[in-house]
Write a protein that holds these residues in place. Structure first.
Motif, PDB file in Angstrom:
ATOM      1  N   GLY A 164       0.815  -1.201   0.000  1.00  0.00           N
ATOM      2  CA  GLY A 164       0.000   0.000   0.000  1.00  0.00           C
ATOM      3  C   GLY A 164       0.849   1.251   0.000  1.00  0.00           C
ATOM      4  O   GLY A 164       2.035   1.227  -0.292  1.00  0.00           O
ATOM      5  N   ALA A 165       0.226   2.365   0.294  1.00  0.00           N
ATOM      6  CA  ALA A 165       0.939   3.640   0.309  1.00  0.00           C
ATOM      7  C   ALA A 165       1.936   3.653   1.454  1.00  0.00           C
ATOM      8  O   ALA A 165       1.717   3.090   2.512  1.00  0.00           O
ATOM      9  N   SER A 166       3.056   4.284   1.238  1.00  0.00           N
ATOM     10  CA  SER A 166       4.073   4.387   2.282  1.00  0.00           C
ATOM     11  C   SER A 166       3.738   5.583   3.198  1.00  0.00           C
ATOM     12  O   SER A 166       3.250   6.606   2.736  1.00  0.00           O
ATOM     13  N   PRO A 167       3.948   5.482   4.510  1.00  0.00           N
ATOM     14  CA  PRO A 167       4.451   4.310   5.206  1.00  0.00           C
ATOM     15  C   PRO A 167       3.409   3.220   5.319  1.00  0.00           C
ATOM     16  O   PRO A 167       2.237   3.489   5.393  1.00  0.00           O
ATOM     17  N   MET A 168       3.898   1.952   5.353  1.00  0.00           N
ATOM     18  CA  MET A 168       2.984   0.826   5.372  1.00  0.00           C
ATOM     19  C   MET A 168       2.306   0.694   6.722  1.00  0.00           C
ATOM     20  O   MET A 168       2.896   0.960   7.767  1.00  0.00           O
ATOM     21  N   LEU A 186       9.503  -3.982   4.968  1.00  0.00           N
ATOM     22  CA  LEU A 186       8.921  -4.166   3.646  1.00  0.00           C
ATOM     23  C   LEU A 186       9.007  -2.924   2.778  1.00  0.00           C
ATOM     24  O   LEU A 186       8.711  -2.973   1.583  1.00  0.00           O
ATOM     25  N   ASP A 187       9.394  -1.792   3.366  1.00  0.00           N
ATOM     26  CA  ASP A 187       9.636  -0.599   2.564  1.00  0.00           C
ATOM     27  C   ASP A 187      10.993  -0.656   1.863  1.00  0.00           C
ATOM     28  O   ASP A 187      11.239   0.120   0.938  1.00  0.00           O
ATOM     29  N   THR A 218       8.820  -9.868  -5.575  1.00  0.00           N
ATOM     30  CA  THR A 218       7.673 -10.764  -5.488  1.00  0.00           C
ATOM     31  C   THR A 218       6.370 -10.002  -5.611  1.00  0.00           C
ATOM     32  O   THR A 218       5.455 -10.403  -6.353  1.00  0.00           O
ATOM     33  N   ASN A 219       6.267  -8.898  -4.891  1.00  0.00           N
ATOM     34  CA  ASN A 219       5.024  -8.142  -4.862  1.00  0.00           C
ATOM     35  C   ASN A 219       4.718  -7.504  -6.211  1.00  0.00           C
ATOM     36  O   ASN A 219       3.601  -7.615  -6.731  1.00  0.00           O
TER      37      ASN A 219
END
Length: 257
Positions: free
Chosen positions: A71-75, A92-93, A101-102
């Protein structure tokens, strides 16, 4: 040895450059249309290849990885019933395998939806078609090496394409145990219709980057791809996992033994 020769021999050179060869397809007996996919520079292909390597490293199912939505950062961090201090957690950022992968999973899902809607084939069938357009008369094993998928997935795709008359299979005169695969005229036509959509999707994907940034990205992806053997050769030297078997299962096993 050229990249195409590597694939025909059942191997792929990690440092292989541009898997590119024009395919001239007769369109009306007089004109010819040029159809080609530059695998060495197609960002979607490079991402897919790196994502598959990442999923194998983490023992992930490609279908499961689709659930990872960035999703939008920050997660937003998932809530946990227990918190432990001093643990190492993935960011994950910044975790590069997660990005591969994503991004690849979400692109593959979108491509499959589009190709199924307008052409009646999924992303795996398209990858097989693209490889056969570049390298006709190769075996199923060589297709597996080129697209980086397991034999079962490629076999199912080939069966689908053969039923639709898009792929033809012939006996290999040099090896009775092997069969060569090539696109039919209908398969060539479908390839040339899909490739315009595939390249437009890539253009949109990269539209946020400058020309120099795209060149840098492709170079970086190639370098990272060459590191996959080194990454997958890593052995943490831990005790092997042993599945627990409950008492009832042990009793049942003794009865059968």
């Amino acid at each position: 040895m050229s990249p195409i020769q590597w694939i025909r021999s059942g191997r792929i050179a990690p440092e292989a450059g541009r898997l590119r060869r024009p395919l001239l397809i007769p369109s009306d007996g007089a004109r010819f249309c040029l159809a080609e996919v530059d695998f060495g520079r197609t960002v979607f292909y490079l991402f897919s290849e790196l994502a598959l390597a990442s999923m194998r490293s983490y023992a992930l199912n490609p279908a499961d990885s689709i659930a990872l939505n960035y999703g939008a950062s920050p997660m937003a961090k998932p809530k946990s019933s227990k918190k432990r201090t001093g643990r190492r957690l993935l960011d994950l950022d910044r975790h590069v395998p997660y990005f591969f992968t994503n991004i690849s999973s979400r692109l593959s899902r979108g491509a499959s939806q589009t190709y199924l809607k307008y052409f009646g084939v999924g992303i795996t069938e398209w990858r097989v078609i693209a490889v056969l357009a570049l390298m006709p008369d190769i075996s199923a094993n060589q297709i597996c090496a080129a697209v980086g998928l397991d034999k079962a997935a490629v076999s199912r795709s080939l069966q689908t394409l053969e039923r639709r008359g898009l792929v033809a299979m012939t006996d290999d005169p040099l090896d009775n145990r092997s069969r060569s695969l090539a696109l039919t005229a209908a398969g060539d036509d479908l390839h040339d219709r899909i490739i315009d959509v595939a390249l437009e999707r890539e253009t949109r994907l990269l539209s946020c980057l400058t020309t120099d940034e795209v060149e840098g990205l492709v170079l970086a992806l190639r370098k990272i791809r060459s590191q996959i053997p080194l990454v997958n050769a890593y052995d943490p030297k831990l005790a092997p996992f042993e599945p627990q078997v409950d008492a009832a299962a042990r009793v049942e096993r003794r009865k059968r033994g």
